[in-house]
Design a protein around this motif. Structure first.
Motif, PDB file in Angstrom:
ATOM      1  N   THR A 176       0.839  -1.202   0.000  1.00  0.00           N
ATOM      2  CA  THR A 176       0.000   0.000   0.000  1.00  0.00           C
ATOM      3  C   THR A 176       0.874   1.252   0.000  1.00  0.00           C
ATOM      4  O   THR A 176       0.644   2.190  -0.773  1.00  0.00           O
ATOM      5  N   MET A 177       1.890   1.264   0.848  1.00  0.00           N
ATOM      6  CA  MET A 177       2.815   2.390   0.914  1.00  0.00           C
ATOM      7  C   MET A 177       3.514   2.591  -0.426  1.00  0.00           C
ATOM      8  O   MET A 177       3.610   3.711  -0.937  1.00  0.00           O
ATOM      9  N   ARG A 178       3.970   1.503  -0.986  1.00  0.00           N
ATOM     10  CA  ARG A 178       4.719   1.568  -2.251  1.00  0.00           C
ATOM     11  C   ARG A 178       3.828   2.046  -3.403  1.00  0.00           C
ATOM     12  O   ARG A 178       4.210   2.922  -4.182  1.00  0.00           O
ATOM     13  N   ALA A 179       2.625   1.470  -3.506  1.00  0.00           N
ATOM     14  CA  ALA A 179       1.736   1.791  -4.622  1.00  0.00           C
ATOM     15  C   ALA A 179       1.273   3.242  -4.565  1.00  0.00           C
ATOM     16  O   ALA A 179       1.249   3.943  -5.594  1.00  0.00           O
ATOM     17  N   TYR A 180       0.893   3.701  -3.393  1.00  0.00           N
ATOM     18  CA  TYR A 180       0.498   5.105  -3.245  1.00  0.00           C
ATOM     19  C   TYR A 180       1.646   6.037  -3.676  1.00  0.00           C
ATOM     20  O   TYR A 180       1.441   7.008  -4.410  1.00  0.00           O
ATOM     21  N   THR A 181       2.837   5.741  -3.186  1.00  0.00           N
ATOM     22  CA  THR A 181       3.981   6.616  -3.448  1.00  0.00           C
ATOM     23  C   THR A 181       4.322   6.634  -4.934  1.00  0.00           C
ATOM     24  O   THR A 181       4.512   7.705  -5.527  1.00  0.00           O
ATOM     25  N   GLU A 182       4.379   5.469  -5.547  1.00  0.00           N
ATOM     26  CA  GLU A 182       4.707   5.412  -6.976  1.00  0.00           C
ATOM     27  C   GLU A 182       3.610   6.041  -7.832  1.00  0.00           C
ATOM     28  O   GLU A 182       3.894   6.721  -8.826  1.00  0.00           O
ATOM     29  N   GLY A 183       2.354   5.818  -7.457  1.00  0.00           N
ATOM     30  CA  GLY A 183       1.255   6.402  -8.217  1.00  0.00           C
ATOM     31  C   GLY A 183       1.275   7.919  -8.170  1.00  0.00           C
ATOM     32  O   GLY A 183       1.102   8.596  -9.199  1.00  0.00           O
ATOM     33  N   CYS A 184       1.500   8.474  -6.990  1.00  0.00           N
ATOM     34  CA  CYS A 184       1.533   9.930  -6.861  1.00  0.00           C
ATOM     35  C   CYS A 184       2.782  10.518  -7.519  1.00  0.00           C
ATOM     36  O   CYS A 184       2.725  11.609  -8.099  1.00  0.00           O
ATOM     37  N   ARG A 185       3.899   9.819  -7.448  1.00  0.00           N
ATOM     38  CA  ARG A 185       5.108  10.298  -8.133  1.00  0.00           C
ATOM     39  C   ARG A 185       4.862  10.364  -9.641  1.00  0.00           C
ATOM     40  O   ARG A 185       5.242  11.345 -10.298  1.00  0.00           O
ATOM     41  N   ALA A 186       4.237   9.338 -10.185  1.00  0.00           N
ATOM     42  CA  ALA A 186       3.946   9.320 -11.623  1.00  0.00           C
ATOM     43  C   ALA A 186       3.020  10.471 -11.993  1.00  0.00           C
ATOM     44  O   ALA A 186       3.236  11.173 -12.995  1.00  0.00           O
ATOM     45  N   MET A 187       1.986  10.692 -11.188  1.00  0.00           N
ATOM     46  CA  MET A 187       1.034  11.779 -11.445  1.00  0.00           C
ATOM     47  C   MET A 187       1.736  13.140 -11.409  1.00  0.00           C
ATOM     48  O   MET A 187       1.526  13.991 -12.284  1.00  0.00           O
ATOM     49  N   ALA A 188       2.584  13.359 -10.414  1.00  0.00           N
ATOM     50  CA  ALA A 188       3.283  14.639 -10.280  1.00  0.00           C
ATOM     51  C   ALA A 188       4.276  14.853 -11.423  1.00  0.00           C
ATOM     52  O   ALA A 188       4.449  15.983 -11.900  1.00  0.00           O
ATOM     53  N   THR A 189       4.924  13.790 -11.864  1.00  0.00           N
ATOM     54  CA  THR A 189       5.903  13.907 -12.952  1.00  0.00           C
ATOM     55  C   THR A 189       5.216  14.286 -14.259  1.00  0.00           C
ATOM     56  O   THR A 189       5.706  15.138 -15.021  1.00  0.00           O
ATOM     57  N   VAL A 190       4.078  13.675 -14.516  1.00  0.00           N
ATOM     58  CA  VAL A 190       3.317  14.002 -15.728  1.00  0.00           C
ATOM     59  C   VAL A 190       2.805  15.446 -15.661  1.00  0.00           C
ATOM     60  O   VAL A 190       2.796  16.168 -16.663  1.00  0.00           O
TER      61      VAL A 190
END
Length: 596
Positions: A350-364
């Motif tokens: 859960t920690m990993r998925a949230y973090t990676e998902g938000c990082r991807a969103m912010a990068t885009v």
């Protein structure tokens, strides 16, 4: 445990989701392709891991202190800031005209994440300076730019934003600080500002305050607010520092978290008036300050991702080392490290998925910002502006609320040891709390999403994003793998929930505002969840292609697995959120006030 920058994931997002090579086709960014991104991020990792991360725990134990108007920062901070400035990091994404490196936000945002993961209290100082620089570039006169910008971009001076007053928090119409015009075109500024991050410190030789105040005789409300530069030290004609200006720190706050960051109460004009210089035109101050605030809101969203990453790394390290209990499947008779247990895996994933998902969103989102500000085609700029402006409340609101859950899970993984300060897990939990509050609370981000970003255009921007998501669903179905098809199913249900909520918001904001705003934060969380899940779905498709070509098999397989987890466990929340927003307003507003 020391911090390790997640370079592989950052560079994956920059290359494949943000398309850095396309950004490098934009005039001015020709040298900012993937190789540059990789080189800059690697250097940033060395600095943040080696210099800033070791100071983080020290800052929590030994925070900034105030005595007789002087603020002394945590031991080591001043020296670290000097290294930060000398390394050129403050000017990373600011124009070369003022001594910066002029790199895209897509690269700068990743460096910002590292900075905040390593030491969020430290990172707040350069973050506020970035906002000051942006506001002056956009609205400052040539004279103000000549005096202040190079020194700010170099890190020789730092900047602040002064909005909040004791009676005026989120409601800036209540600002009472005043500015009196003087002969020669300057102003005298009087008033009290609170919650001023790095409003006083010992890390730079001058501090440039951007201050909201009312010029004598200005209209009431937000239409009568102007913006002023008020330096701590006056600047002589030759650029050297002169006399101390009439702005003084009368105290700093004692806080739940980010303790090393001095949060100042500033008094302007107790000894005759602080000299201020008007930025732009009178009564347009709020418009200019929003330039800073939009930059800061995005940056605070990145702080949420950063603190989540740090908490995740610490939790994984602990879970590998902590031996407790035998496996539930009986496969081993002895006790094992807790990372073997399914529920601990659930928390870590859960920690990993949230973090990676938000990082991807912010990068885009950062890539869209770069197109808005630099692309030669007006239509491309327009499309990206609508997308970026929709994304800002999502990056800020969703990523910071996400960080609350992730840092809380980090404490939970540690069990009782997480409640003990010495392990360090609690610091991330405490530090994260401010992120949902400053630069506009989550509710204010949600109000922005509802009013300016959805109702104003009848939901057209949101539906345009939904159409892009639908195209990703089709690509997942065409891919045909079990993971892709499963993610497509979850993404479709989430998108449909999102569209129904967008239609509800667009149709009812004027007709039934209480019903819409009762669900405004859930709408923000639904939108953030769906957009982050969409980026994870895109990442899955790319990772499968890369895996087929034999590229970094371990990383790509982990990315596929994490994307599948996001879809199965996080995107599945979307339909239920839709129900609470569209059908649940009555129960929020029904209870009479006396019954609370």
């Amino acid at each position: 445990m020391t911090y390790k920058a997640p370079l592989n994931d950052m560079l994956f997002d920059i290359r494949h989701l943000a398309h850095i090579e396309q950004i490098a086709q934009i005039p001015g960014f020709e040298d900012a392709g993937f190789d540059t991104a990789q080189a800059v991020l690697q250097e940033c990792a060395k600095f943040t891991e080696g210099v800033l991360a070791p100071l983080n725990w020290e800052g929590d134990k030994n925070p900034s202190s105030w005595k007789d108007g002087v603020v002394t920062t945590t031991p080591g901070f001043k020296e670290a800031f000097r290294q930060y400035a000398e390394g050129g990091w403050q000017g990373l994404q600011h124009p070369a005209d003022y001594g910066g490196q002029g790199l895209p936000k897509t690269i700068g945002a990743a460096c910002g994440e590292m900075l905040n993961s390593a030491n969020m209290s430290f990172a707040l100082c350069p973050m506020l300076t970035d906002g000051t620089i942006e506001a002056l570039i956009t609205a400052g006169s040539d004279a103000l730019k000549a005096v202040y910008l190079e020194k700010l971009v170099s890190g020789q001076w730092t900047g602040t934003m002064n909005l909040t007053e004791p009676q005026a928090g989120s409601d800036l119409a209540a600002v009472r600080s005043r500015a009196e015009p003087q002969e020669g075109g300057n102003y005298k500024v009087f008033g009290t500002k609170i919650f001023i991050t790095y409003g006083e410190h010992d890390m730079a030789e001058n501090i440039v305050h951007l201050v909201l105040a009312r010029v004598t005789g200005a209209p009431e409300g937000v239409k009568g607010i102007s913006l002023f530069v008020v330096p701590k030290f006056m600047v002589n004609a030759d650029g050297t520092l002169g006399a101390r200006n009439d702005v003084h720190c009368v105290s700093i706050e004692h806080k739940l978290g980010i303790k090393a960051s001095p949060t100042a109460v500033l008094q302007f004009g107790d000894h005759g008036g602080a000299v201020g210089y008007l930025v732009g035109e009178e009564n347009r101050g709020l418009e200019y300050m929003f330039i800073m605030m939009n930059a800061a809101r995005y940056a605070v969203g990145v702080q949420g991702i950063a603190i989540a990453e740090r908490a995740y790394q610490k939790a994984v390290t602990f879970a590998r080392d902590r031996v407790q209990s035998r496996p539930v499947d009986g496969s081993v008779k002895a006790s094992v490290s807790i990372i073997h247990h399914p529920d601990v895996k659930r928390m870590l994933m859960t920690m990993r998925a949230y973090t990676e998902g938000c990082r991807a969103m912010a990068t885009v989102a950062a890539a869209a910002y770069d197109a808005v500000h630099h692309h030669p085609d007006a239509e491309v700029r327009k499309q990206n502006l609508a997308f970026y402006e929709f994304m800002v409340p999502l990056v800020k609101g969703y990523s910071t609320e996400m960080s609350q859950e992730v840092t809380s899970l980090g404490v939970q993984v540690h069990g009782g040891m997480g409640f003990i300060e010495e392990t360090g897990a609690a610091q991330y939990y405490r530090d994260a709390k401010i992120l949902t509050i400053y630069e506009g609370t989550t509710a204010i981000q949600a109000n922005d999403l509802v009013g300016r970003k959805t109702a104003r255009d009848g939901g057209q921007t949101a539906k345009g994003i939904a159409a892009q998501i639908q195209a990703t669903e089709a690509a997942l179905i065409n891919n045909g793998s079990a993971d892709a098809v499963a993610v497509a199913k979850r993404l479709k249900a989430a998108r449909e929930a999102f569209v129904e909520v967008v239609e509800f918001v667009a149709a009812n904001t004027k007709a039934n505002p209480n019903a819409v705003f009762a669900g405004s934060v859930p709408y923000l969380m639904l939108a953030g969840n769906v957009v982050a899940g969409w980026q994870m779905a895109r990442a899955l498709l790319i990772a499968q292609e890369e895996l087929a070509q034999g590229t970094d098999a371990a990383f790509m397989q982990a990315k596929i697995t994490t994307a599948r987890f996001y879809a199965d466990h996080l995107l599945t929340k979307a339909p239920g959120m839709r129900d609470s927003i569209v059908e649940g307003a009555d129960s929020i507003n029904a209870l009479v006030l006396d019954a609370f």
